[in-house]
Design a protein around this motif. Sequence first.
Motif, mmCIF file in Angstrom:
data_model
loop_
_atom_site.group_PDB
_atom_site.id
_atom_site.type_symbol
_atom_site.label_atom_id
_atom_site.label_comp_id
_atom_site.label_asym_id
_atom_site.label_seq_id
_atom_site.Cartn_x
_atom_site.Cartn_y
_atom_site.Cartn_z
ATOM 1 N N HIS A 52 0.811 -1.226 0.000
ATOM 2 C CA HIS A 52 0.000 0.000 0.000
ATOM 3 C C HIS A 52 0.838 1.268 0.000
ATOM 4 N N GLU A 53 1.934 1.254 0.787
ATOM 5 C CA GLU A 53 2.714 2.501 0.870
ATOM 6 C C GLU A 53 3.411 2.792 -0.465
ATOM 7 N N VAL A 54 3.739 1.726 -1.222
ATOM 8 C CA VAL A 54 4.404 1.938 -2.522
ATOM 9 C C VAL A 54 3.403 2.455 -3.557
ATOM 10 N N ILE A 55 2.212 1.879 -3.589
ATOM 11 C CA ILE A 55 1.239 2.318 -4.600
ATOM 12 C C ILE A 55 0.729 3.726 -4.262
ATOM 13 N N ALA A 56 0.689 4.050 -2.972
ATOM 14 C CA ALA A 56 0.302 5.414 -2.592
ATOM 15 C C ALA A 56 1.353 6.401 -3.114
ATOM 16 N N LYS A 57 2.609 6.042 -2.974
ATOM 17 C CA LYS A 57 3.704 6.890 -3.452
ATOM 18 C C LYS A 57 3.682 7.001 -4.982
ATOM 19 N N MET A 58 3.369 5.870 -5.652
ATOM 20 C CA MET A 58 3.272 5.893 -7.123
ATOM 21 C C MET A 58 2.219 6.895 -7.575
ATOM 22 N N MET A 59 1.121 6.946 -6.840
ATOM 23 C CA MET A 59 0.030 7.849 -7.207
ATOM 24 C C MET A 59 0.454 9.317 -7.048
ATOM 25 N N MET A 136 -7.550 -1.668 5.486
ATOM 26 C CA MET A 136 -6.912 -0.663 4.635
ATOM 27 C C MET A 136 -6.496 0.520 5.503
ATOM 28 N N ASN A 137 -5.285 0.440 6.046
ATOM 29 C CA ASN A 137 -4.847 1.518 6.927
ATOM 30 C C ASN A 137 -3.578 2.149 6.370
ATOM 31 N N ILE A 138 -3.754 2.878 5.265
ATOM 32 C CA ILE A 138 -2.608 3.427 4.544
ATOM 33 C C ILE A 138 -1.830 4.377 5.436
ATOM 34 N N GLN A 139 -2.547 5.249 6.119
ATOM 35 C CA GLN A 139 -1.900 6.268 6.953
ATOM 36 C C GLN A 139 -0.941 5.615 7.944
ATOM 37 N N LYS A 140 -1.441 4.562 8.600
ATOM 38 C CA LYS A 140 -0.634 3.879 9.598
ATOM 39 C C LYS A 140 0.639 3.307 8.964
ATOM 40 N N GLU A 141 0.496 2.671 7.792
ATOM 41 C CA GLU A 141 1.651 2.062 7.136
ATOM 42 C C GLU A 141 2.663 3.113 6.727
ATOM 43 N N VAL A 142 2.202 4.221 6.176
ATOM 44 C CA VAL A 142 3.110 5.274 5.721
ATOM 45 C C VAL A 142 3.838 5.882 6.908
ATOM 46 N N VAL A 143 3.104 6.119 7.993
ATOM 47 C CA VAL A 143 3.709 6.717 9.180
ATOM 48 C C VAL A 143 4.741 5.774 9.787
ATOM 49 N N GLN A 144 4.419 4.479 9.792
ATOM 50 C CA GLN A 144 5.378 3.516 10.341
ATOM 51 C C GLN A 144 6.682 3.513 9.542
ATOM 52 N N GLN A 145 6.537 3.629 8.216
ATOM 53 C CA GLN A 145 7.720 3.576 7.361
ATOM 54 C C GLN A 145 8.512 4.879 7.389
ATOM 55 N N HIS A 146 7.810 5.973 7.437
ATOM 56 C CA HIS A 146 8.461 7.291 7.464
ATOM 57 C C HIS A 146 7.961 8.052 8.684
ATOM 58 N N PRO A 147 8.616 7.890 9.840
ATOM 59 C CA PRO A 147 8.151 8.569 11.047
ATOM 60 C C PRO A 147 7.975 10.072 10.800
ATOM 61 N N ILE A 148 7.076 10.694 11.560
ATOM 62 C CA ILE A 148 6.696 12.081 11.295
ATOM 63 C C ILE A 148 7.890 13.040 11.316
#
Length: 175
Positions: A52-59, A136-148
């Motif tokens: 999810h975090e990769v496809i969100a970034k692709m978008m 579908m918790n995109i926000q959580k996944e993105v935040v975990q990968q890239h801390p704020i």
Amino acid sequence: MACEYCEMIQKGELVLFQDKEIAVMLHPRPALKGHVMVVPKEHYAIMEQIPHEVIAKMMVHASRTSLVLFEQLKAQGANVLIQNGIAAGQTIPHTVIQVLPRYGGDGISLTWDPQEASENDLKEMEIKLKEESQHMNIQKEVVQQHPIEERKEQPRKDQNDQEENYLIKHLRRVP
Ligand SMILES: [Zn+2]
């Protein structure tokens, strides 16, 4: 290497921009000038395999690419397209987002005759979509990968330079 897109990424062929996960490159057989693809560097045959975090970034890249097409090629519109599966026109088993600059009368057709699904099918789809949304918790996944704290930082110098070439300086002024 069997996959055309993996090979293009490895050689840097037609690549306009790349970072660790994603390359933005020209389509090898463009439908029209400025036909661009946003390609995950990892080989994913179908869309559902992409994290999810990769496809969100692709978008996000597709959206920025669309801006460049408006600014640089004076596109009047853009189609953002994923051909997911052979029946959907996918010819290379490596999922990409295609961004096509569009102009009035450019001869490209993406029109169809409307067809309705049955009430029953729609009801079942509604239930399935609600179930899916639970996972579908995109926000959580993105935040975990890239801390704020990290996300607030300016991009690193080298990354910044690459992006500068690709995204043309004046685009930074676009809100
Ligand atoms: Zn591939």
